[in-house]
Scaffold this active site. Structure first.
Site, PDB file in Angstrom:
ATOM      1  N   LEU A  14       0.830  -1.202   0.000  1.00  0.00           N
ATOM      2  CA  LEU A  14       0.000   0.000   0.000  1.00  0.00           C
ATOM      3  C   LEU A  14       0.865   1.253   0.000  1.00  0.00           C
ATOM      4  O   LEU A  14       1.706   1.439   0.884  1.00  0.00           O
ATOM      5  CB  LEU A  14      -0.923   0.009   1.221  1.00  0.00           C
ATOM      6  N   ARG A  21       2.442  14.880   5.768  1.00  0.00           N
ATOM      7  CA  ARG A  21       3.338  15.330   6.840  1.00  0.00           C
ATOM      8  C   ARG A  21       4.817  15.355   6.440  1.00  0.00           C
ATOM      9  O   ARG A  21       5.642  15.873   7.181  1.00  0.00           O
ATOM     10  CB  ARG A  21       3.140  14.459   8.092  1.00  0.00           C
TER      11      ARG A  21
HETATM   12  C1  UD1 Z   1      -2.987   1.702  10.003  1.00  0.00           C
HETATM   13  C2  UD1 Z   1      -3.813   0.649  10.713  1.00  0.00           C
HETATM   14  C3  UD1 Z   1      -3.448   0.643  12.211  1.00  0.00           C
HETATM   15  C4  UD1 Z   1      -1.977   0.373  12.366  1.00  0.00           C
HETATM   16  C5  UD1 Z   1      -1.162   1.379  11.569  1.00  0.00           C
HETATM   17  C6  UD1 Z   1       0.292   0.974  11.555  1.00  0.00           C
HETATM   18  C7  UD1 Z   1      -5.952   0.476   9.534  1.00  0.00           C
HETATM   19  C8  UD1 Z   1      -7.370   0.881   9.516  1.00  0.00           C
HETATM   20  N1  UD1 Z   1      -5.215   0.954  10.521  1.00  0.00           N
HETATM   21  O1  UD1 Z   1      -3.364   2.957  10.528  1.00  0.00           O
HETATM   22  O2  UD1 Z   1      -4.185  -0.353  12.894  1.00  0.00           O
HETATM   23  O3  UD1 Z   1      -1.610   0.418  13.738  1.00  0.00           O
HETATM   24  O4  UD1 Z   1      -1.594   1.428  10.200  1.00  0.00           O
HETATM   25  O5  UD1 Z   1       1.059   1.954  10.917  1.00  0.00           O
HETATM   26  O6  UD1 Z   1      -5.541  -0.274   8.679  1.00  0.00           O
HETATM   27  N2  UD1 Z   1      -3.117   3.637   2.307  1.00  0.00           N
HETATM   28  C9  UD1 Z   1      -3.504   3.540   0.995  1.00  0.00           C
HETATM   29  N3  UD1 Z   1      -4.768   3.873   0.652  1.00  0.00           N
HETATM   30  C10 UD1 Z   1      -5.681   4.310   1.564  1.00  0.00           C
HETATM   31  C11 UD1 Z   1      -5.274   4.415   2.899  1.00  0.00           C
HETATM   32  C12 UD1 Z   1      -4.001   4.071   3.245  1.00  0.00           C
HETATM   33  O7  UD1 Z   1      -2.709   3.138   0.144  1.00  0.00           O
HETATM   34  O8  UD1 Z   1      -6.805   4.588   1.167  1.00  0.00           O
HETATM   35  C13 UD1 Z   1      -1.762   3.260   2.677  1.00  0.00           C
HETATM   36  C14 UD1 Z   1      -0.942   4.434   3.182  1.00  0.00           C
HETATM   37  O9  UD1 Z   1      -0.205   5.002   2.123  1.00  0.00           O
HETATM   38  C15 UD1 Z   1      -0.022   3.786   4.204  1.00  0.00           C
HETATM   39  C16 UD1 Z   1      -0.816   2.610   4.710  1.00  0.00           C
HETATM   40  O10 UD1 Z   1      -1.826   2.350   3.745  1.00  0.00           O
HETATM   41  O11 UD1 Z   1       1.151   3.278   3.598  1.00  0.00           O
HETATM   42  C17 UD1 Z   1      -1.444   2.867   6.083  1.00  0.00           C
HETATM   43  O12 UD1 Z   1      -2.362   3.914   5.994  1.00  0.00           O
HETATM   44  P1  UD1 Z   1      -2.550   4.986   7.138  1.00  0.00           P
HETATM   45  O13 UD1 Z   1      -3.658   5.902   6.752  1.00  0.00           O
HETATM   46  O14 UD1 Z   1      -1.249   5.588   7.500  1.00  0.00           O
HETATM   47  O15 UD1 Z   1      -3.052   4.052   8.332  1.00  0.00           O
HETATM   48  P2  UD1 Z   1      -3.024   4.382   9.858  1.00  0.00           P
HETATM   49  O16 UD1 Z   1      -4.109   5.294  10.181  1.00  0.00           O
HETATM   50  O17 UD1 Z   1      -1.650   4.775  10.262  1.00  0.00           O
END
Ligand code: UD1
Ligand code: CA
Length: 467
Positions: A14, A21
């Site tokens: 992902l 940030r």
């Molecule tokens: C997520 C987890 C959380 C975990 C944390 C660890 C979920 C709902 N939550 O939270 O439990 O502790 O990661 O770091 O999964 N991304 C996409 N498309 C999207 C959303 C996200 O590609 O629509 C990718 C982001 O680029 C990133 C990763 O997924 O690499 C995680 O997304 P992020 O929004 O940072 O999740 P957290 O809220 O940190």
């Protein structure tokens, strides 16, 4: 049956998040750690774990990411890119890879492009959880943290299995006290993955489709979810420049330890910076404040002296480099070559035993065995438009402060007088002198001094006369 190769696994990485940030024009996963983009580390580790199908999920317009991952050198796995049109959550992001995986029957591994320190061993261990327990639909990589703030909390049942994952902003006060956290790295049983993912809704604090909801769905469908733990340093996520620096520090610490374990002496480990692909042969000694950019391979028994900057270079056994040397891409040093202080080498072959010991620039050159390049020698390889080559045979002696105006060929065994500006080829074993012949005027200095003293005296007399 433990071998993870028994069931093919595809990894979904992902990387569609904006990474606001970071405060950068560059997509977050393209920021470099130990010389390589964050996402490259993830792809490399997955490929090393034997996963031969990798799908990177990006947002529209992330051309740099797609170009980089599709052309990434050094991995043989098949890499494709899937575009997630809108960033609606981690489950939605995994679903964006569904078409790219049409017809694929194996298990899924979900990784984050911004979590670069996860190791091959851990990925293998996570896959094995699914192989070991046929009822296990989801395996989650967890870690412990005293104050987990934003991380999702792993809620275990009495039997130690994973009941559910609660996001920090949806957690109750009691759940917030849980210190076992979700790293985001998941292994999902292939034949259940798309069906379970399709059932995930967005009824939560953020209004997003949470991948973490897959745990409860698996449990209610009569399967299990399990957790394996790793140390928090391995799952450090990068969301800011501060976290990028923290990940770099963690990586360097790991790399320094690995190089020392393989027989390299680091006098001051904390001041040596490696790239992810740096290779150093055993019994090499690296002094303080040395920086290795990408593409460096160093042989055994070498000595890299303090304050050297080395990238894209191959260094033969027993070579000595530095202090204060700069080796730029395309440098190839043979066995026992010596490169001394304030010497810059670029795109050049320096054959065994050759020496360039002081204050030189050698670019686009070939220098034969045992040749000696004197202090201050410069290859003039550029005329503002094109680059030209300098070819020097073996056993050549180049006197100090020589300018070699390329293109040039210098035959083996030739000698060049110090201070020469060489513009023409030199035959083997010839001596070339290319400087103005010295003229000498006998006793000239004596007359000069007498004249000057007399002039000074006359001027003084004139001055005192006018007082
Ligand atoms: C997520 C987890 C959380 C975990 C944390 C660890 C979920 C709902 N939550 O939270 O439990 O502790 O990661 O770091 O999964 N991304 C996409 N498309 C999207 C959303 C996200 O590609 O629509 C990718 C982001 O680029 C990133 C990763 O997924 O690499 C995680 O997304 P992020 O929004 O940072 O999740 P957290 O809220 O940190
Ligand atoms: Ca995150």
């Amino acid at each position: 049956m433990k071998a993870s190769s028994a069931v093919p696994t595809a990894a979904v990485i992902l990387a569609a998040g904006k990474g606001t940030r970071m405060g950068s024009e560059l997509p977050k996963v393209m920021h470099r750690l130990a010389g390589f983009p964050l996402v490259g580390h993830v792809l490399y580790q997955a490929a090393q774990a034997g996963i031969d199908k990798l799908v990177v999920v990006i947002a529209p317009g992330m051309h740099q990411v797609s170009r980089y991952v599709c052309e990434m050198p050094g991995i043989t796995s098949e890499v494709t890119v899937a575009v997630q049109e809108e960033q609606l959550g981690t489950a939605h992001a995994v679903l964006a890879a569904k078409d790219a995986l049409a017809g694929f029957e194996g298990n899924l591994l979900v990784l984050y492009g911004d979590t670069p320190l996860v190791t091959t061993e851990t990925l293998t261990r996570l896959q094995e959880v699914l192989l070991d327990d046929a009822r296990c639909a989801v395996a989650v990589l967890g870690f412990r943290m005293e104050a987990p703030n934003d991380y999702g909390r792993l809620i275990l049942g009495g039997d130690g299995a994973l009941e559910r994952i609660v996001e920090a902003r949806d957690a109750s006060a009691v759940q917030k006290k849980v210190t076992l956290c979700n790293s985001g790295v998941f292994a999902i049983r292939g034949n259940l993955a798309w069906e379970l993912l399709g059932q995930i809704g967005n009824d939560n604090a953020k209004g997003e489709y949470y991948l973490t909801d897959i745990v409860e769905l698996a449990n209610s469908a009569g399967y299990r979810a399990n957790v394996i733990e790793t140390e928090s340093a391995e799952v450090l996520g990068v969301n800011s420049r501060g976290e990028l620096a923290a990940a770099e520090a963690a990586f360097q610490q790991r790399a320094r330890r690995a190089h020392m374990d393989s027989g390299v002496t680091l006098l001051d480990p904390a001041s040596v910076y490696f790239s992810a692909d740096t290779v150093v042969g055993p019994d090499s000694l690296i002094e303080p404040n040395v920086f290795f950019g990408p593409g460096v391979a160093i042989g055994a028994g070498t000595h890299i002296k303090a304050f050297s900057h080395i990238e894209g270079s191959v260094i033969g056994d027993g070579a000595v480099v530095g202090p204060f040397a700069r080796l730029r891409p395309g440098t190839n040093l043979g066995e026992k070559v010596k490169i001394g202080n304030f010497v810059e080498v670029k795109k050049s072959e320096i054959e065994a035993g050759a020496k360039i010991n002081h204050l030189s620039y050698i670019g686009d050159a070939e220098i034969g065995e045992n040749s000696n390049i004197g202090a201050g020698t410069i290859t003039c390889n550029y005329d503002g438009f094109h680059k030209y080559r300098t070819t020097i045979g073996r056993d050549v002696f180049v006197g100090s402060n020589t300018s070699l105006v390329a293109p040039l060929t210098i035959g083996e065994g030739a000698m060049i007088a110090a201070g020469s500006v060489i513009t023409e080829d030199i035959a083997p074993d010839a001596l070339a002198l290319a400087r103005t012949r010295q003229e000498q005027k006998q006793d000239w200095a004596v007359g000069f001094r007498e004249r000057k003293v007399a002039e000074k005296k006359a001027a003084k007399k004139k001055k005192s006369g006018t007082d």
